[in-house]
Enzyme design. Structure first.
Site, PDB file in Angstrom:
ATOM      1  N   HIS A 197     -16.230   0.471  17.524  1.00 41.12           N
ATOM      2  CA  HIS A 197     -15.218   1.430  17.046  1.00 41.12           C
ATOM      3  C   HIS A 197     -15.376   2.794  17.709  1.00 41.12           C
ATOM      4  O   HIS A 197     -14.436   3.571  17.742  1.00 41.12           O
ATOM      5  CB  HIS A 197     -15.328   1.580  15.526  1.00 41.12           C
ATOM      6  CG  HIS A 197     -14.875   0.356  14.791  1.00 41.12           C
ATOM      7  ND1 HIS A 197     -13.684   0.296  14.097  1.00 41.12           N
ATOM      8  CD2 HIS A 197     -15.435  -0.871  14.655  1.00 41.12           C
ATOM      9  CE1 HIS A 197     -13.537  -0.901  13.569  1.00 41.12           C
ATOM     10  NE2 HIS A 197     -14.587  -1.634  13.885  1.00 41.12           N
ATOM     11  N   ASP A 405     -13.766  10.718  20.536  1.00 43.98           N
ATOM     12  CA  ASP A 405     -13.545   9.825  19.392  1.00 43.98           C
ATOM     13  C   ASP A 405     -13.145   8.455  19.913  1.00 43.98           C
ATOM     14  O   ASP A 405     -12.402   8.365  20.904  1.00 43.98           O
ATOM     15  CB  ASP A 405     -12.415  10.381  18.514  1.00 43.98           C
ATOM     16  CG  ASP A 405     -12.654  10.125  17.038  1.00 43.98           C
ATOM     17  OD1 ASP A 405     -13.352   9.138  16.723  1.00 43.98           O
ATOM     18  OD2 ASP A 405     -12.146  10.889  16.206  1.00 43.98           O
TER      19      ASP A 405
END
Ligand code: F6P
Length: 501
Positions: A197, A405
């Site tokens: 992720h 991110d």
């Protein structure tokens, strides 16, 4: 909370070899949803992640990973295995099993030392900063790496007896990189896929890790490794080719440590209609009335992030301060509401970032506030997901400016939560994975305070027609790459990779 029952560990299974898919998809349906739905139905999905979100999907504890997995599992059913979130005195004797609709939850407590070394130590003081391009924050200790391996062994030992021959095993995130290797050592032969992720750093950055070779050798036990973006694949692939003797095997596959592995990007999506529905419903809720009354017609700028140094919050506050300096006409007319619930508070870097932000927020308000206007509302608390969706809808500007991110689902949720007739504008960091799909956001470099300030101002004054056009184009992407597409494409690729093996 679903009922919990103790499970007696059984004898580890010696599963059959992975069978071919029983039926090919009907003509004309390739690439559509039906085959993957059937695949998940025929073959049980076993999801493993560090954090398991039990109970209410709209609950306050649900982070991006948890929301994504829950939405994925709710449709297909299956097992969700992971840490219970509890810390106990001794290692767990058995997994706790609980059933909630289609999902069986199997959770383990962590012993205090394991929690310190595996979670606070190696996962969050080594892998997290390194994967977010912050080698200066890495605090490597051999004992922490040993704890990380120990917990992965424990997970494997408790998971293996729960597996059935035709399961598909889907492991999530940086906490569990060695899990497949541990499962294979216990004779597990079912397909195992891994999805990261977070970002994956360039190979040269990854090599800073003293145990890089051991970790990547363990990663070779996966049939499929999925990433958020092509850039993340590049770092991983480059490492395997240059430093692990891997051989390329087609555009997306390679052979490493004697095993064929597929690498591919599966950008995680959201349940678009669910978010849109929640935001519509909460638009009339009591909190929303209170928020609107408190704003007194001022434009709302919103940020919603875990209190994490990767999210670029000090830089964001600085950019907001620059808005107030560069565009004095907006003083008194805008409010930035930054919601930042604390996480990982036992890790020192998280305590530091909290102190930095408290000082910065006090500085901005002290400098610009008037007796009847406070420019910055800084909230160290969480809200349930429905309320958050309402807040996102109420904001003219969504501010998502991480320094790095993996994806950032808040960016996607902000778009999905908007009123189609009068949507807000998204200011998005080009270093969030979401920027690859959301090119119609105002893309910014979070290290450039003036550039972010200009984009915020542009968003504030953007005409409605332009906001609608940008929103429609972003919504089309979100609908195409939604959470169901993410799950289905990963599961189908995992089954295919295992068949190819
Ligand atoms: O990938 C992001 C992630 O680390 C997830 O694994 C996790 O669920 C989320 O951030 C929240 O972090 P934590 O579980 O450490 O509170």
């Amino acid at each position: 909370m679903p009922p919990r029952v103790a499970l007696t560990p059984g004898r580890p299974l010696q599963p059959d070899p992975w069978p071919p898919l029983s039926r090919p998809p009907p003509p004309g349906t390739a690439g559509k949803r039906a085959p993957a739905e059937r695949l998940a139905g025929a073959h049980r999905l076993v999801v493993v992640s560090n954090r398991v979100a039990m109970g209410d999907p709209a609950g306050k504890s649900a982070g991006g990973l948890a929301v994504g997995i829950l939405a994925a599992l709710k449709r297909s059913g299956g097992i969700w295995f992971g840490w219970s979130g509890e810390v106990s005195d001794a290692p767990p004797a058995a997994a706790e099993i609980a059933q909630n609709d289609e999902i069986t939850y199997a959770t383990l407590d962590l012993a205090r030392t394991d929690y310190e070394q595996y979670y606070n130590g190696f996962a969050n003081r080594v892998l997290w900063p390194l994967f977010h391009y912050r080698p200066g924050l890495v605090e490597y200790q051999r004992a922490d790496f040993a704890g990380y391996q120990r917990v992965n062994r424990q997970f494997a030992a408790h998971l293996a007896p729960l597996l059935r021959p035709h399961d598909l095993i889907w492991v999530h995130d940086y906490h569990l990189m060695p899990l497949a290797d541990e499962l294979r050592r216990r004779g597990v032969r079912q397909p195992i896929g891994f999805f990261l992720h977070t970002p994956f750093p360039p190979a040269e950055l990854f090599r800073i890790l003293p145990c890089h070779a051991e970790l990547m050798r363990a990663m070779c036990a996966y049939d499929l490794v999925g990433f958020q973006t092509g850039g993340d694949i590049a770092g991983f692939r480059d490492y395997l080719l240059r430093w692990a003797g891997a051989q390329p095997d087609g555009a997306e596959s390679l052979t490493a440590c004697g095993r064929r592995q597929r690498l591919a990007a599966f950008p995680i999506g959201i349940d678009v209609e669910a978010i849109a529905g929640q935001s519509r419903q909460s638009a009339v809720a009591r909190q929303m009335r209170r928020l609107q009354e408190s704003l007194r017609q001022r434009q709302l700028i919103i940020g919603v992030d875990r209190l994490d140094y990767s999210k670029g919050l000090p830089q964001r506050f600085k950019a907001f301060e620059r808005v107030l300096e560069l565009f004095p006409e907006v003083r008194g007319q805008v409010t930035l509401m930054q919601i930042a619930p604390p996480t990982r508070s036992e890790v020192p870097e998280y305590t530091q970032i909290r102190r930095i932000l408290e000082t910065a927020a006090g500085h901005i308000n002290g400098r610009f506030a008037e007796f009847d206007w406070m420019p910055l509302r800084y909230l160290n608390k969480s809200f349930n997901h429905r309320t958050l969706c309402g807040f996102l809808r109420a904001a003219r500007v969504g501010l998502v400016t991480p320094l790095r991110d993996g994806m950032n689902l808040v960016a996607k949720e902000y778009v999905a939560a908007q009123d189609p007739e009068d949507p807000g504008a998204l200011v998005l960091s080009c270093f969030a994975g979401a920027a690859e799909e959301l090119g119609d956001a105002l893309l910014v470099n979070p290290f450039d305070a003036d550039g972010v300030a200009e984009a915020i101002h542009e968003a504030l004054v953007m005409p409605r027609e332009e906001r609608v056009a940008r929103w429609q184009s972003m919504m089309a992407v979100l609908r195409r790459n939604d959470i169901a597409a993410w799950r289905e494409s990963f599961v189908a690729a995992l089954a295919a990779a295992a068949r190819a093996r």
